[in-house]
Design a protein around this motif. Structure first.
Motif, PDB file in Angstrom:
ATOM      1  N   HIS A 248      -2.903  -2.382  -9.015  1.00 60.83           N
ATOM      2  CA  HIS A 248      -2.199  -2.697  -7.975  1.00 60.83           C
ATOM      3  C   HIS A 248      -2.507  -1.789  -6.594  1.00 60.83           C
ATOM      4  O   HIS A 248      -2.432  -2.099  -5.602  1.00 60.83           O
ATOM      5  CB  HIS A 248      -0.620  -2.393  -8.221  1.00 60.83           C
ATOM      6  N   ALA A 249      -2.702  -0.388  -6.972  1.00 66.29           N
ATOM      7  CA  ALA A 249      -3.290   0.581  -5.947  1.00 66.29           C
ATOM      8  C   ALA A 249      -4.347   0.189  -5.292  1.00 66.29           C
ATOM      9  O   ALA A 249      -4.243   0.234  -4.018  1.00 66.29           O
ATOM     10  CB  ALA A 249      -3.157   2.007  -6.505  1.00 66.29           C
ATOM     11  N   ALA A 250      -5.308  -0.199  -6.109  1.00 70.16           N
ATOM     12  CA  ALA A 250      -6.520  -0.366  -5.230  1.00 70.16           C
ATOM     13  C   ALA A 250      -6.559  -1.643  -4.413  1.00 70.16           C
ATOM     14  O   ALA A 250      -7.014  -1.588  -3.395  1.00 70.16           O
ATOM     15  CB  ALA A 250      -7.530  -0.492  -6.362  1.00 70.16           C
ATOM     16  N   LEU A 251      -5.985  -2.888  -4.944  1.00 71.97           N
ATOM     17  CA  LEU A 251      -5.774  -4.012  -4.183  1.00 71.97           C
ATOM     18  C   LEU A 251      -5.222  -3.722  -2.848  1.00 71.97           C
ATOM     19  O   LEU A 251      -5.503  -4.328  -1.761  1.00 71.97           O
ATOM     20  CB  LEU A 251      -5.435  -4.909  -4.976  1.00 71.97           C
ATOM     21  N   THR A 252      -4.026  -3.238  -2.916  1.00 74.35           N
ATOM     22  CA  THR A 252      -3.069  -2.944  -2.132  1.00 74.35           C
ATOM     23  C   THR A 252      -3.931  -1.989  -0.858  1.00 74.35           C
ATOM     24  O   THR A 252      -3.859  -2.130   0.350  1.00 74.35           O
ATOM     25  CB  THR A 252      -1.744  -2.579  -2.119  1.00 74.35           C
ATOM     26  N   LEU A 253      -4.475  -1.039  -1.309  1.00 79.94           N
ATOM     27  CA  LEU A 253      -5.317   0.087  -0.273  1.00 79.94           C
ATOM     28  C   LEU A 253      -6.103  -0.681   0.467  1.00 79.94           C
ATOM     29  O   LEU A 253      -6.457  -0.735   1.684  1.00 79.94           O
ATOM     30  CB  LEU A 253      -5.834   1.191  -1.042  1.00 79.94           C
TER      31      LEU A 253
ATOM     32  N   ALA B 259       0.806  -0.995  -0.037  1.00 78.00           N
ATOM     33  CA  ALA B 259       0.013  -0.021  -0.085  1.00 78.00           C
ATOM     34  C   ALA B 259       0.971   1.284   0.100  1.00 78.00           C
ATOM     35  O   ALA B 259       1.786   1.196   0.853  1.00 78.00           O
ATOM     36  CB  ALA B 259      -0.982  -0.122   1.183  1.00 78.00           C
ATOM     37  N   GLY B 260       0.682   2.131  -1.039  1.00 82.02           N
ATOM     38  CA  GLY B 260       1.299   3.094  -1.008  1.00 82.02           C
ATOM     39  C   GLY B 260       2.484   3.368  -1.800  1.00 82.02           C
ATOM     40  O   GLY B 260       3.289   4.212  -2.103  1.00 82.02           O
ATOM     41  N   ARG B 261       2.853   1.957  -2.257  1.00 84.14           N
ATOM     42  CA  ARG B 261       4.030   2.032  -3.115  1.00 84.14           C
ATOM     43  C   ARG B 261       3.712   1.765  -4.502  1.00 84.14           C
ATOM     44  O   ARG B 261       2.660   1.267  -4.872  1.00 84.14           O
ATOM     45  CB  ARG B 261       4.877   0.509  -2.551  1.00 84.14           C
ATOM     46  N   GLU B 262       4.475   2.108  -5.439  1.00 86.78           N
ATOM     47  CA  GLU B 262       4.347   1.579  -6.862  1.00 86.78           C
ATOM     48  C   GLU B 262       4.229   0.415  -7.409  1.00 86.78           C
ATOM     49  O   GLU B 262       4.855  -0.654  -6.558  1.00 86.78           O
ATOM     50  CB  GLU B 262       5.461   2.547  -7.740  1.00 86.78           C
ATOM     51  N   ALA B 263       3.305   0.118  -8.479  1.00 90.49           N
ATOM     52  CA  ALA B 263       3.340  -1.442  -9.034  1.00 90.49           C
ATOM     53  C   ALA B 263       4.888  -1.912  -9.530  1.00 90.49           C
ATOM     54  O   ALA B 263       5.623  -1.149 -10.031  1.00 90.49           O
ATOM     55  CB  ALA B 263       2.383  -1.475 -10.148  1.00 90.49           C
TER      56      ALA B 263
ATOM     57  N   ARG C 285      -6.393  17.513  -0.875  1.00 94.06           N
ATOM     58  CA  ARG C 285      -4.962  17.193  -1.157  1.00 94.06           C
ATOM     59  C   ARG C 285      -4.831  16.130  -2.139  1.00 94.06           C
ATOM     60  O   ARG C 285      -4.175  16.172  -3.109  1.00 94.06           O
ATOM     61  CB  ARG C 285      -4.270  16.860  -0.031  1.00 94.06           C
ATOM     62  N   ALA C 286      -5.699  15.027  -1.805  1.00 94.70           N
ATOM     63  CA  ALA C 286      -5.553  13.873  -2.554  1.00 94.70           C
ATOM     64  C   ALA C 286      -6.027  14.214  -4.141  1.00 94.70           C
ATOM     65  O   ALA C 286      -5.534  13.847  -5.180  1.00 94.70           O
ATOM     66  CB  ALA C 286      -6.652  12.670  -2.382  1.00 94.70           C
ATOM     67  N   GLY C 287      -7.060  15.044  -4.422  1.00 89.36           N
ATOM     68  CA  GLY C 287      -7.296  15.533  -5.637  1.00 89.36           C
ATOM     69  C   GLY C 287      -6.577  16.295  -6.294  1.00 89.36           C
ATOM     70  O   GLY C 287      -6.538  16.607  -7.716  1.00 89.36           O
ATOM     71  N   THR C 288      -5.421  17.069  -5.815  1.00 92.75           N
ATOM     72  CA  THR C 288      -4.547  17.953  -6.217  1.00 92.75           C
ATOM     73  C   THR C 288      -3.216  16.976  -6.545  1.00 92.75           C
ATOM     74  O   THR C 288      -2.211  17.883  -6.819  1.00 92.75           O
ATOM     75  CB  THR C 288      -4.584  19.031  -5.557  1.00 92.75           C
ATOM     76  N   ALA C 289      -3.043  15.819  -6.074  1.00 94.17           N
ATOM     77  CA  ALA C 289      -1.780  14.949  -6.234  1.00 94.17           C
ATOM     78  C   ALA C 289      -1.189  15.052  -7.784  1.00 94.17           C
ATOM     79  O   ALA C 289      -1.866  15.156  -8.592  1.00 94.17           O
ATOM     80  CB  ALA C 289      -2.148  13.550  -5.951  1.00 94.17           C
TER      81      ALA C 289
ATOM     82  N   THR D  91      -1.637   7.920  -4.479  1.00 92.73           N
ATOM     83  CA  THR D  91      -1.806   6.522  -3.830  1.00 92.73           C
ATOM     84  C   THR D  91      -1.172   6.994  -2.127  1.00 92.73           C
ATOM     85  O   THR D  91      -1.852   6.327  -1.301  1.00 92.73           O
ATOM     86  CB  THR D  91      -0.873   5.785  -4.198  1.00 92.73           C
ATOM     87  N   GLN D  92      -0.169   7.619  -2.060  1.00 89.99           N
ATOM     88  CA  GLN D  92       0.383   7.928  -0.667  1.00 89.99           C
ATOM     89  C   GLN D  92      -0.683   8.673   0.164  1.00 89.99           C
ATOM     90  O   GLN D  92      -0.917   8.363   1.292  1.00 89.99           O
ATOM     91  CB  GLN D  92       1.473   8.668  -0.413  1.00 89.99           C
ATOM     92  N   ARG D  93      -1.228   9.446  -0.715  1.00 90.91           N
ATOM     93  CA  ARG D  93      -2.481  10.707   0.076  1.00 90.91           C
ATOM     94  C   ARG D  93      -3.734   9.765   0.245  1.00 90.91           C
ATOM     95  O   ARG D  93      -4.508   9.927   1.458  1.00 90.91           O
ATOM     96  CB  ARG D  93      -2.836  11.782  -0.779  1.00 90.91           C
ATOM     97  N   LEU D  94      -4.149   8.745  -0.538  1.00 90.65           N
ATOM     98  CA  LEU D  94      -5.169   7.921  -0.344  1.00 90.65           C
ATOM     99  C   LEU D  94      -4.944   7.107   0.916  1.00 90.65           C
ATOM    100  O   LEU D  94      -5.825   6.784   1.575  1.00 90.65           O
ATOM    101  CB  LEU D  94      -5.404   7.282  -1.571  1.00 90.65           C
ATOM    102  N   ARG D  95      -3.657   6.444   0.813  1.00 89.74           N
ATOM    103  CA  ARG D  95      -3.558   5.655   1.851  1.00 89.74           C
ATOM    104  C   ARG D  95      -3.552   6.203   3.580  1.00 89.74           C
ATOM    105  O   ARG D  95      -4.208   5.929   4.483  1.00 89.74           O
ATOM    106  CB  ARG D  95      -1.828   5.114   2.132  1.00 89.74           C
TER     107      ARG D  95
END
Length: 231
Positions: free
Chosen positions: A93-98, A51-55, A145-149, A156-160
Motif C-alpha cells: 500500500h505504501a509503495a503504490l500510493t507513494l 499516500a502517507g496514510r495507513e493501509a 529523519r526517514a531512517g529514524t522513523a 511513510t509520511q516522511r517518505l512522502r
C-alpha cells in the motif's frame, strides 16, 4: 505499531514477493498513465489520495491495492502467516500510493528499476537532488529523519516529503518503487529498520555509472510534463 518480533527466516522470500507484486501493479498503471488511458489516470488519482496514510484507512483503495497473490502459496514456501500478510500488505500500500503521488502530472516514468549503472534506491535518488560538487544538508537531513522513523506510519509520511522533492525537481528524479516496497516490508520487523537504513546509506553513496552520452532508455524519452490530474 511497535515492532517486537525479529525478522522471520523467510523474510527475504516475502520481500521479493512484495517487490515483484509492486513492480507488476505499477508497470501496468504507469504504461497506461503515460499513454493517457482513462482507467490508469483514474486509478492513479485514487491511489495518490492514500499516500502517507495507513493501509485500510482509505476504503476506495481496497480494490486497487490487490494483495490476492500474497494469499496464494508459492511452490516451495509455506503460506504466509497473518503477521507476514499484514506487513506485506502495509508495504505494498505504501509503495503504490507513494508512486502515484510521485507520478502525478509527470510525462516520464517515475518508477524505474534499479541497476548497477543507474541506481534507483532511495539514497541514490536523494543524492541526485544535491549539487554535483557537494551535498545539500537539509535534503540529506530528510533522508536521515526517514531512517529514524519510529513506525511505518511516520516513515511513510516522511517518505512522502522526500517524494515531493523528487517530483518537484527541475528534472524529476525517479525511484525504484518495487525495491522500496520490499524494504518497507523488512522495515516492519524488529531488526528491519537498521538493515534498511544501512541499505539507504549505501545507496546514497552509490555513484551513477552511466557513461557520458549514453542514450536514455526507450521508455524514458524526454516527454513534456502533462497537467492531467494536477489537483
Amino acid at each position: 505499531m511497535t515492532t517486537t518480533v525479529s525478522t522471520p527466516p523467510a523474510a527475504a522470500a516475502v520481500q521479493q514477493q512484495v517487490a515483484d507484486l509492486a513492480a507488476t501493479r505499477i508497470a501496468s498503471w504507469q504504461e497506461g498513465y503515460l499513454k493517457d488511458r482513462s482507467p490508469a489516470v483514474a486509478a492513479l488519482a485514487r491511489l495518490r489520495r492514500g499516500a502517507g496514510r495507513e493501509a485500510g484507512e482509505t476504503p476506495d483503495l481496497w480494490s486497487l491495492v490487490d494483495t490476492d497473490p500474497l494469499h496464494t502459496p508459492v511452490e516451495g514456501m509455506r503460506p504466509l502467516s497473518e503477521q507476514e500478510l499484514e506487513r506485506a500488505e502495509n508495504a505494498l500500500h505504501a509503495a503504490l500510493t507513494l508512486w502515484a503521488f510521485h507520478q502525478q502530472s509527470r510525462g516520464v516514468p517515475m518508477h524505474r528499476r534499479h541497476t548497477r549503472e543507474r541506481p534507483g534506491g532511495l539514497g541514490a535518488a536523494v543524492r541526485r537532488l544535491m549539487p554535483a560538487d557537494g551535498t545539500d544538508a537539509p535534503v540529506r537531513k530528510r533522508l536521515v529523519r526517514a531512517g529514524t522513523a519510529p513506525d511505518l506510519a511516520t516513515l511513510t509520511q516522511r517518505l512522502r516529503d522526500i517524494v515531493a522533492l523528487l517530483r518537484a525537481a527541475k528534472d524529476p528524479v525517479p525511484l525504484d518503487y518495487a525495491l522500496l516496497a520490499g524494504q518497507l516490508y523488512v522495515w516492519q520487523w524488529a531488526d528491519g529498520p537498521a538493515a534498511v537504513r544501512r541499505r539507504w546509506g549505501r545507496s546514497f553513496h552509490e555513484q551513477v555509472r552511466t557513461l557520458p552520452g549514453t542514450a536514455p532508455a526507450s521508455n524514458e524519452k524526454n516527454t513534456p510534463d502533462t497537467d492531467k490530474d494536477a489537483s
